[in-house]
Write an enzyme that holds these catalytic residues in place. Structure first.
Site, PDB file in Angstrom:
ATOM      1  N   GLY A   1      -6.648   1.669  -8.343  1.00  9.33           N
ATOM      2  CA  GLY A   1      -5.994   0.905  -7.625  1.00  9.33           C
ATOM      3  C   GLY A   1      -5.752   2.215  -6.214  1.00  9.33           C
ATOM      4  O   GLY A   1      -6.251   1.408  -4.893  1.00  9.33           O
ATOM      5  N   GLU A   2      -6.074   3.344  -6.952  1.00  6.67           N
ATOM      6  CA  GLU A   2      -5.636   4.440  -5.805  1.00  6.67           C
ATOM      7  C   GLU A   2      -7.104   4.910  -5.256  1.00  6.67           C
ATOM      8  O   GLU A   2      -7.921   5.791  -4.736  1.00  6.67           O
ATOM      9  CB  GLU A   2      -5.568   5.336  -5.581  1.00  6.67           C
ATOM     10  CG  GLU A   2      -3.810   5.261  -6.416  1.00  6.67           C
ATOM     11  CD  GLU A   2      -2.650   4.611  -5.539  1.00  6.67           C
ATOM     12  OE1 GLU A   2      -2.498   4.775  -4.857  1.00  6.67           O
ATOM     13  OE2 GLU A   2      -1.943   3.744  -5.479  1.00  6.67           O
TER      14      GLU A   2
ATOM     15  N   GLY B   1      -0.823  -7.239  -4.495  1.00  4.65           N
ATOM     16  CA  GLY B   1      -2.131  -7.485  -3.956  1.00  4.65           C
ATOM     17  C   GLY B   1      -2.949  -7.455  -5.757  1.00  4.65           C
ATOM     18  O   GLY B   1      -3.747  -8.165  -5.706  1.00  4.65           O
TER      19      GLY B   1
ATOM     20  N   ARG C   1     -10.579   1.826 -19.530  1.00  8.90           N
ATOM     21  CA  ARG C   1     -10.863   0.225 -19.069  1.00  8.90           C
ATOM     22  C   ARG C   1     -10.523  -0.412 -18.773  1.00  8.90           C
ATOM     23  O   ARG C   1      -9.403  -0.309 -17.900  1.00  8.90           O
ATOM     24  CB  ARG C   1     -10.092   0.065 -20.674  1.00  8.90           C
ATOM     25  CG  ARG C   1     -10.281  -1.392 -21.699  1.00  8.90           C
ATOM     26  CD  ARG C   1      -9.663  -1.251 -22.945  1.00  8.90           C
ATOM     27  NE  ARG C   1      -9.329  -3.018 -23.548  1.00  8.90           N
ATOM     28  CZ  ARG C   1      -8.383  -2.653 -23.882  1.00  8.90           C
ATOM     29  NH1 ARG C   1      -6.966  -2.134 -23.863  1.00  8.90           N
ATOM     30  NH2 ARG C   1      -7.520  -4.592 -24.019  1.00  8.90           N
ATOM     31  N   ILE C   2     -11.155  -1.567 -18.519  1.00 11.96           N
ATOM     32  CA  ILE C   2     -10.682  -2.288 -17.505  1.00 11.96           C
ATOM     33  C   ILE C   2     -10.670  -3.671 -17.908  1.00 11.96           C
ATOM     34  O   ILE C   2     -11.412  -4.636 -18.739  1.00 11.96           O
ATOM     35  CB  ILE C   2     -11.518  -2.321 -15.936  1.00 11.96           C
ATOM     36  CG1 ILE C   2     -12.210  -1.321 -16.002  1.00 11.96           C
ATOM     37  CG2 ILE C   2     -12.032  -4.036 -15.228  1.00 11.96           C
ATOM     38  CD1 ILE C   2     -11.565  -1.153 -14.803  1.00 11.96           C
TER      39      ILE C   2
ATOM     40  N   PRO D   1     -11.642  -7.571 -15.114  1.00  5.28           N
ATOM     41  CA  PRO D   1     -12.645  -6.768 -14.461  1.00  5.28           C
ATOM     42  C   PRO D   1     -12.611  -8.176 -12.888  1.00  5.28           C
ATOM     43  O   PRO D   1     -13.704  -7.141 -11.408  1.00  5.28           O
ATOM     44  CB  PRO D   1     -14.526  -7.254 -14.504  1.00  5.28           C
ATOM     45  CG  PRO D   1     -13.288  -7.834 -16.447  1.00  5.28           C
ATOM     46  CD  PRO D   1     -11.979  -8.028 -16.018  1.00  5.28           C
TER      47      PRO D   1
ATOM     48  N   GLN E   1     -10.161  -4.831  -6.237  1.00  7.40           N
ATOM     49  CA  GLN E   1      -8.868  -4.108  -6.295  1.00  7.40           C
ATOM     50  C   GLN E   1     -10.263  -3.134  -4.982  1.00  7.40           C
ATOM     51  O   GLN E   1     -10.258  -2.278  -4.684  1.00  7.40           O
ATOM     52  CB  GLN E   1      -8.573  -3.417  -6.948  1.00  7.40           C
ATOM     53  CG  GLN E   1      -7.516  -4.191  -7.657  1.00  7.40           C
ATOM     54  CD  GLN E   1      -6.508  -2.932  -6.930  1.00  7.40           C
ATOM     55  OE1 GLN E   1      -5.806  -1.689  -6.885  1.00  7.40           O
ATOM     56  NE2 GLN E   1      -5.660  -3.564  -8.681  1.00  7.40           N
TER      57      GLN E   1
ATOM     58  N   PHE F   1       0.930  -0.719  -0.260  1.00  7.73           N
ATOM     59  CA  PHE F   1       0.188  -0.476   0.452  1.00  7.73           C
ATOM     60  C   PHE F   1       0.444   0.869  -0.359  1.00  7.73           C
ATOM     61  O   PHE F   1       0.370   2.554   0.747  1.00  7.73           O
ATOM     62  CB  PHE F   1      -0.910  -0.264   0.997  1.00  7.73           C
ATOM     63  CG  PHE F   1      -1.930  -1.748   1.710  1.00  7.73           C
ATOM     64  CD1 PHE F   1      -2.494  -1.248   0.413  1.00  7.73           C
ATOM     65  CD2 PHE F   1      -1.356  -1.564   2.308  1.00  7.73           C
ATOM     66  CE1 PHE F   1      -3.163  -2.893   0.639  1.00  7.73           C
ATOM     67  CE2 PHE F   1      -2.151  -3.207   2.758  1.00  7.73           C
ATOM     68  CZ  PHE F   1      -2.530  -3.349   1.483  1.00  7.73           C
TER      69      PHE F   1
ATOM     70  N   GLY G   1      -5.985   3.698 -14.715  1.00 10.34           N
ATOM     71  CA  GLY G   1      -4.936   3.428 -13.140  1.00 10.34           C
ATOM     72  C   GLY G   1      -6.413   3.007 -12.354  1.00 10.34           C
ATOM     73  O   GLY G   1      -7.882   3.968 -12.419  1.00 10.34           O
TER      74      GLY G   1
END
Lengths: 729, 212
Positions: A695-696, A458, A619-620, A623, A629, A231, A693
């Site tokens: 993750g955040e 992760g 775009r993913i 999924p 996440q 993290f 992006g």
């Protein structure tokens, strides 16, 4: 955009390394036991500021099995390091007698077993000339020049605003508390150093360690295929890593050093505490006219930690007049670092709480207020948005969550002792990209190997990269292997800042496209190939077989093509240049988080009952992983909002809850059903694979959504995180 | 007294008395008397330094226990936790050290069929015990249904808490604490997942309980 058909991308696939992780075979840093490994335990300072006046190591050294005790009295001299990121002088261990913060390493004991090292460390006696440290953000003064931003005249506009709100928000220090404690195994082979280290960026780690040890980065090999969560706290060079390397050199044996859970609270960085004064001005219709942001953040005395806490306040809403100042308050603490959603997650709490306060003041729905202030372009840079689907996030979220059932009047829904409320908040996070390379090799047996020195803490990097590569090469996923977590692999973006997919993924796409085109060129130029003479643009690859797009019967496999041409393999280097120097667009991912809470009217206990997050992240690729996440970030956000708080005793600077029993993090029983929705869309201005992006962004806005729901439930506006029961009594 | 540890009807080891048993007392005496012999029962080559450790410390005991069906007799420092025995001496690094204080559950293993925090369990108290770790859960290539459920549900991210979650989940199912999502959450709350996979872990436990 790739001409290749998509099969793996967009499919919910199991992780490629899942089996290793559920059978205990995945090797994390401290799981490595090289021959002859010995154990190191750090002795921490028992005072928060001052000087060491004496160290008595005799009892420790008398213990059987103790190999060495190292302190500033006998440590090798290390080169001074000038840090740039963050600016300052990183703490080099054991170089002088100064104590800069409580828990600073003052000695290390190396012994043949962990038990002996632990016991001997407890026998080291350290005497100090102690001073009272300054550790309280609220009681200390800033230093240095503030970071400022201004457009228009915010003060004048505030003075003349029809509606003006002035608030002060506070957020607590948070610790990442990844399940895997920071740790490593260090081994010297002559002048070469191998580190099995938890690292979000093995090449950054090699570079940082090379500076700290005064040796060439190429002589340092960092291996980190598995990371037990990070993290943000596993790419800076922390003192314990340098200590392990020094200890291994001193005792001429491989050394394992894992910080204890307690030591993580001062051995690695943390999300800094903030004080955020915010004034909003608007007209009666809810159009913002001005905002002023005065931010104070804690940092250490030896480094200045910087993060983008001001960005949400300057670009999320249309506001003609904005004034911002970000001041650093140096304290007798170790240096903070980036923690998930760095800056943005801290800045979103005041900004999104204030919008909720303004909506209440004006009697407007919080979504309607936000829509009225939706900007046409990025007013902080005057650039158009590459993509901004925040309106759609609001609309989808409101529908999925059932926002229309929210009662605008606070404290108007009750179930027994529980007050029920709903809240929402927006979020924004920068779409970062950096230079990356990925090597791609297709072997004659029809399998492919991709390699890049990125990492996976992760998110599932290897899985999502394999999905991209499988489609670009036209192979089934099981025939593609993606290697990461090794500093000797091709240089690639580190695994932080939500940049991994945009950066490394773009180099994966490029490398696979190049390799596929090589194979196609080989085929069309080969008289014996059924594809001889075909226009290369009309050929696709599926299931390892090249064929004419409109005539699938005409084609051949990679294996046949390579065998006939006596080629053992094909290879290509994929590359991505990173974000251009001068941007033509404003690149951000967006979020809208909706939540319902129940607050015990008598006890002040807050329980999150449900949550829906809606994201514009481009775009993913994967999924299932994206879903995980987002749910994980909602969980972390619940912690940030309601539980997580590093408590310092300001009398001596010690952290009093430096463990997982007193530093509360969410557990199973705290987490209800959560739902994540990614809005369809891609952003090919941002990068060649269209991602922004994620993750955040999935964290930014969770905490203010909860705070706003608490207000709706109780009528109490809590401007301090975490929201503790006593604040609601 | 040490035979109690193999009997699941009595208190789990973590709750049993802390006084040295007759057997550990004798073993301690033997070690103190001279060179420590691990006996002939050590079943796997030890990568760590069990013998060296015992030779260097006067605080050693000889303990026989079964780990994943393999009998081990080790002479071990009395301070060595079961977790450190597994990780540092038997090279079974699947069990993880998250907090070393019983607060996170990453080290969860089964001792005589019950879930325990191996970081809080001293090896010297496990004479005769049967220990199952994450490495012992699959039958050859065939995963335990909960391991498969974790994959199916994507019930992990970094994977570090996963061995402990799975061991705890196996016990949770065996104990029958799976009557509802709330019950599973309550009985799994000793296992922290910092990546925040709780929703999916609960589904994985549910999936496995449903198969029973």
């Amino acid at each position: 955009m790739s001409p290749q058909p998509q099969a793996a991308v967009g499919a919910a696939v199991p992780r490629v390394d899942a089996r290793l992780r559920v059978t205990g075979q995945a090797k994390y840093a401290a799981d490595n036991n090289p021959d002859g490994v010995v154990h190191a335990v750090i002795v921490d300072s028992g005072v928060g500021r001052g000087r060491i006046t004496g160290i008595d190591t005799r009892a420790a050294e008398a213990e059987k099995g103790v190999l060495k005790v190292i302190s500033h009295l006998n440590a090798p001299e290390l080169p001074p390091v000038e840090g740039q990121f963050p600016p300052g002088k990183p703490l080099q261990p054991f170089q002088d007698d100064r104590i800069r913060f409580f828990g600073q390493p003052v000695a290390v004991v190396v012994a043949t077993t962990l038990e002996i090292a632990q016991h001997a460390a407890s026998l080291v006696k350290v005497c100090y000339d102690a001073q009272r440290p300054a550790t309280d953000l609220a009681a200390a003064d800033p230093a240095g020049e503030p970071e400022t931003y201004a457009r228009g005249d915010a003060d004048e506009a505030l003075d003349s605003a029809a509606v003006r709100l002035d608030m002060t928000y506070r957020t607590a220090r948070n610790h990442h508390n990844a399940m895997e404690a920071a740790g490593l195994v260090a081994r010297w082979d002559g002048d070469k150093l191998t580190l099995w280290e938890k690292s979000q960026a093995t090449q950054y780690t090699a570079f940082g360690m090379s500076g700290a040890l005064g040796m060439p980065p190429d002589d340092i090999h960092v291996i980190s295929p598995f990371i037990g969560g990070a993290f943000g706290n596993a790419f800076s060079t922390w003192p314990h890593s340098v200590i392990a390397a020094v200890a291994a050199r001193e005792v001429q044996r491989p050394v394992k050093l894992a910080l204890t859970r307690k030591q993580l609270y001062f051995g690695v960085g943390y999300r800094p505490a903030y004080e955020y004064e915010l004034s909003l001005g608007s007209n009666r219709r809810g159009c913002l006219t001005a905002s002023a942001h005065d931010v104070r953040a804690e940092t250490s005395r030896y480094e200045t930690h910087i993060e983008d806490v001001l960005v949400p306040g300057r670009m999320l809403y249309s506001t003609p007049n904005v004034r911002q100042a970000y001041r650093h308050v140096p304290l007798d603490v170790n240096t903070p670092t980036w923690m998930r959603g760095p800056g943005y997650a801290s800045g979103a709490f005041p900004v999104e709480s204030a919008m909720d306060e303004l909506a209440h003041e004006l009697g407007l729905d919080p979504i309607e207020l936000r829509l009225r202030n939706e900007p046409a372009d990025d007013e902080s840079t005057n650039l158009p948005f590459s993509t901004r689907r925040l309106r759609e996030c609001y609309r989808v979220g409101a529908r999925e969550f059932g926002w229309q059932r929210r009662r605008p009047k606070p404290r108007s829904r009750r179930e027994g002792d529980w007050l029920i409320g709903m809240g929402m908040a927006a979020g924004v996070y920068d779409t970062a990209r950096s230079e990356s390379r990925t090597s791609v090799r297709l072997d004659a047996d029809g399998t492919a190997l991709l390699q890049a020195a990125t990492a996976d803490m992760g998110a599932g990097t290897a899985t999502s990269m394999t999905q991209l590569a499988a489609d670009a090469l036209g192979l089934p996923m099981r025939r593609v292997t993606f290697r990461l977590g090794d500093s000797r692999l091709p240089p690639a973006a580190g695994h932080f800042g939500s940049q991994t997919m945009a950066s490394v993924g773009s180099s994966v796409q490029d490398g696979c496209d190049k390799l596929r085109r090589q194979a196609i060129e080989l085929a069309v130029g080969d008289e014996e190939s059924p594809l001889h003479g075909v226009d290369p643009a009309g050929i696709v690859v599926q299931g390892g077989r090249l064929h004419v797009k409109d005539d699938p019967a005409r084609g051949e496999t990679y294996r046949r093509l390579l065998a006939r041409n006596n080629r053992t393999h094909l290879e290509a280097m994929g590359s991505y240049a990173g974000a251009p120097e001068s941007a033509k667009f404003s690149f951000y991912a967006y979020a809208a988080t909706f939540t319902e809470v129940a607050v015990d009217a008598r006890l002040g206990l807050v329980r999150v009952r449900r949550m829906v997050g809606v994201y514009d992240a481009g775009r993913i690729i994967s999924p299932a992983l994206a879903d995980s996440q987002a749910l994980g970030a909602m969980t972390g956000g619940i912690g940030q909002a309601l539980l997580e708080h590093t408590v310092t005793d300001h009398r001596d600077g010690r952290i009093v809850n430096a463990n997982l029993a007193d530093y509360l993090v969410p557990t199973h029983a705290d987490i209800p059903e959560l739902k994540a929705i990614y809005i369809d869309g891609e952003d090919y201005e941002a990068d060649p694979i269209g991602v922004k992006g994620l993750g955040e962004i999935v964290l930014v806005g969770v905490a203010p959504a909860i705070a706003n729901a608490v207000f709706n439930a109780t009528g109490r506006r809590i401007r301090e995180l975490p929201i503790k029961p006593e604040a609601l009594l | 007294m040490s035979t109690e540890l193999t009997d699941p009807a009595v208190s789990p080891p973590a709750e049993s008395g802390s006084a040295p048993t007759r057997r550990t007392f004798i073993a301690t005496t033997t070690v103190a008397g001279g060179a420590a012999l691990a006996g002939g029962l050590v079943a796997v080559p030890l990568p760590g330094s069990v013998e060296a450790a015992a030779a260097e410390t006067p605080h050693g005991s000889r303990v026989s226990l079964t780990v994943n069906g393999v009998r081990h007799t080790v002479t071990i420092d009395n301070r060595t936790s079961l977790l450190d025995l597994l990780r540092e001496h038997l090279d079974l690094t699947g069990s993880k050290k998250g907090c070393n204080a019983g607060a996170c559950g990453a080290c969860t293993v089964l001792v005589d069929g019950r879930r325990v925090n191996s970081c809080l369990t001293l090896t010297v108290r496990l004479d005769g015990a049967e220990v199952t770790t994450i490495e012992g859960l699959a039958k050859g290539d065939r995963l335990h249904p909960l391991q498969q459920a974790f994959i199916d549900q994507d019930a992990f991210q970094c994977g570090y808490c996963t061995p402990g979650q799975i061991m705890s989940g196996v016990a949770c199912v065996q104990e029958g604490h799976t009557g509802s999502a709330e019950e599973i959450r309550e009985w799994m709350s000793g296992n922290i997942c910092r990546c925040g996979c709780y929703v999916k872990i609960e589904r994985a436990v549910q999936q496995t309980a449903g198969r029973k």
